[in-house]
Design a protein around this motif. Structure first.
Motif, PDB file in Angstrom:
ATOM      1  N   ALA A 104     -10.391  22.234 -37.399  1.00  0.00           N
ATOM      2  CA  ALA A 104     -10.719  20.842 -37.016  1.00  0.00           C
ATOM      3  C   ALA A 104     -12.071  20.808 -38.191  1.00  0.00           C
ATOM      4  O   ALA A 104     -12.455  21.595 -38.790  1.00  0.00           O
ATOM      5  CB  ALA A 104     -11.384  20.583 -35.829  1.00  0.00           C
ATOM      6  N   PRO A 105     -12.293  19.523 -38.460  1.00  0.00           N
ATOM      7  CA  PRO A 105     -13.610  19.572 -39.448  1.00  0.00           C
ATOM      8  C   PRO A 105     -14.597  20.036 -39.059  1.00  0.00           C
ATOM      9  O   PRO A 105     -14.987  20.199 -37.897  1.00  0.00           O
ATOM     10  CB  PRO A 105     -13.962  17.643 -39.231  1.00  0.00           C
ATOM     11  CG  PRO A 105     -12.495  17.153 -38.781  1.00  0.00           C
ATOM     12  CD  PRO A 105     -11.998  18.200 -38.034  1.00  0.00           C
ATOM     13  N   ALA A 106     -15.367  20.719 -40.162  1.00  0.00           N
ATOM     14  CA  ALA A 106     -16.467  21.606 -39.934  1.00  0.00           C
ATOM     15  C   ALA A 106     -17.791  20.929 -39.097  1.00  0.00           C
ATOM     16  O   ALA A 106     -18.456  21.288 -38.309  1.00  0.00           O
ATOM     17  CB  ALA A 106     -16.776  22.168 -41.160  1.00  0.00           C
ATOM     18  N   THR A 107     -17.792  19.522 -39.583  1.00  0.00           N
ATOM     19  CA  THR A 107     -19.011  19.065 -39.124  1.00  0.00           C
ATOM     20  C   THR A 107     -18.904  18.657 -37.452  1.00  0.00           C
ATOM     21  O   THR A 107     -19.852  18.790 -36.800  1.00  0.00           O
ATOM     22  CB  THR A 107     -18.902  17.266 -39.627  1.00  0.00           C
ATOM     23  OG1 THR A 107     -19.181  17.628 -41.023  1.00  0.00           O
ATOM     24  CG2 THR A 107     -20.038  16.437 -39.008  1.00  0.00           C
ATOM     25  N   GLU A 108     -17.751  18.388 -37.071  1.00  0.00           N
ATOM     26  CA  GLU A 108     -17.243  18.303 -35.643  1.00  0.00           C
ATOM     27  C   GLU A 108     -17.527  19.565 -34.901  1.00  0.00           C
ATOM     28  O   GLU A 108     -18.076  19.887 -33.670  1.00  0.00           O
ATOM     29  CB  GLU A 108     -15.723  17.790 -35.693  1.00  0.00           C
ATOM     30  CG  GLU A 108     -15.270  17.365 -34.373  1.00  0.00           C
ATOM     31  CD  GLU A 108     -13.949  16.935 -34.466  1.00  0.00           C
ATOM     32  OE1 GLU A 108     -12.928  17.722 -33.985  1.00  0.00           O
ATOM     33  OE2 GLU A 108     -13.667  16.049 -35.046  1.00  0.00           O
ATOM     34  N   ARG A 109     -17.040  20.831 -35.483  1.00  0.00           N
ATOM     35  CA  ARG A 109     -17.170  21.972 -35.037  1.00  0.00           C
ATOM     36  C   ARG A 109     -18.699  22.394 -34.751  1.00  0.00           C
ATOM     37  O   ARG A 109     -19.049  23.085 -33.807  1.00  0.00           O
ATOM     38  CB  ARG A 109     -16.375  23.147 -35.626  1.00  0.00           C
ATOM     39  CG  ARG A 109     -14.901  22.818 -35.432  1.00  0.00           C
ATOM     40  CD  ARG A 109     -14.055  23.444 -36.345  1.00  0.00           C
ATOM     41  NE  ARG A 109     -14.400  24.768 -36.974  1.00  0.00           N
ATOM     42  CZ  ARG A 109     -14.080  25.270 -38.093  1.00  0.00           C
ATOM     43  NH1 ARG A 109     -13.620  24.350 -39.108  1.00  0.00           N
ATOM     44  NH2 ARG A 109     -14.590  26.370 -38.481  1.00  0.00           N
ATOM     45  N   ILE A 110     -19.305  22.129 -35.673  1.00  0.00           N
ATOM     46  CA  ILE A 110     -20.766  22.400 -35.640  1.00  0.00           C
ATOM     47  C   ILE A 110     -21.715  22.009 -34.691  1.00  0.00           C
ATOM     48  O   ILE A 110     -22.281  22.356 -33.973  1.00  0.00           O
ATOM     49  CB  ILE A 110     -21.523  22.300 -37.242  1.00  0.00           C
ATOM     50  CG1 ILE A 110     -21.001  23.505 -38.193  1.00  0.00           C
ATOM     51  CG2 ILE A 110     -23.094  22.535 -37.064  1.00  0.00           C
ATOM     52  CD1 ILE A 110     -21.502  22.902 -39.486  1.00  0.00           C
TER      53      ILE A 110
END
Length: 193
Positions: A76-82
């Motif tokens: 998934a997009p890294a921004t969302e995961r962080i």
């Protein structure tokens, strides 16, 4: 005692004993007594009381990481995961503190005595977060030169939301809003805005 005495059984008994008596009053003899063995049997698995307490703290801190691992590796997009990873770290600790505040305080007390264990835990968290940041760099989502240093800075910036020293603040009705405000700053920094 039934069955073989293992380090895991000793740790389970130590947790139960700590829950009943607290860290100040729990001894290796108490743990051994709850297992129906001599204290020498406990010392076969843990050379001293400090080693047993460190192992209990380490076991507790490992539990905190379990729900975080899948977020690190998902596609998934890294921004969302962080954001989800930081929120999950926060809510996991908040749930633990809310579910059994006395036991949470006991574990926190043990962890503060076990500086090496806490340091290792912190580096584990930094490593997990750094993997997501590095993935975001590879995907072109982030303008970051040092994923590891960035991960360390993000954990420091969000300390209020996950460090047990701030547990008394976790019932603030505005905490989630404050988290989102901090997250917006972190996200903008990651994306080079």
């Amino acid at each position: 005692m039934t069955g073989t005495l293992t380090a895991e059984r000793v740790l389970e008994a130590a947790e139960d004993t700590l829950r009943r008596f607290g860290p100040g009053k729990t001894t290796v003899v108490d743990v051994a007594r709850s297992l129906g063995v001599s204290h020498g049997s406990v010392y076969r698995h843990f050379p001293n009381k400090a080693a047993l307490r460190d192992a209990v703290a380490e076991r507790w801190l490992r539990r905190i990481c379990v729900p975080l691992h899948p977020v690190v590796t998902e596609d998934a997009p890294a921004t969302e995961r962080i954001r989800r990873w930081l929120r999950l770290l926060s809510t996991t600790k908040r749930d633990m503190a809310g579910h059994d505040p006395e036991l949470f305080a006991t574990y926190y007390g043990l962890a503060t005595e076990s500086r090496e264990v806490v340091s290792t835990h912190f580096e584990t968290l930094v490593g997990m977060l750094a993997r997501i940041v590095a993935d975001g760099v590879r995907r072109g989502e982030f303008a970051v030169d040092d994923p590891h240093g960035t991960a360390r800075a993000m954990l420091s910036a969000t300390t209020r939301f996950h460090h047990p020293a701030h547990a008394a603040e976790w019932d603030d009705p505005n905490l989630d809003r404050h988290f989102e405000e901090v997250w917006a700053l972190l996200r903008d920094g990651l994306e080079g805005r």
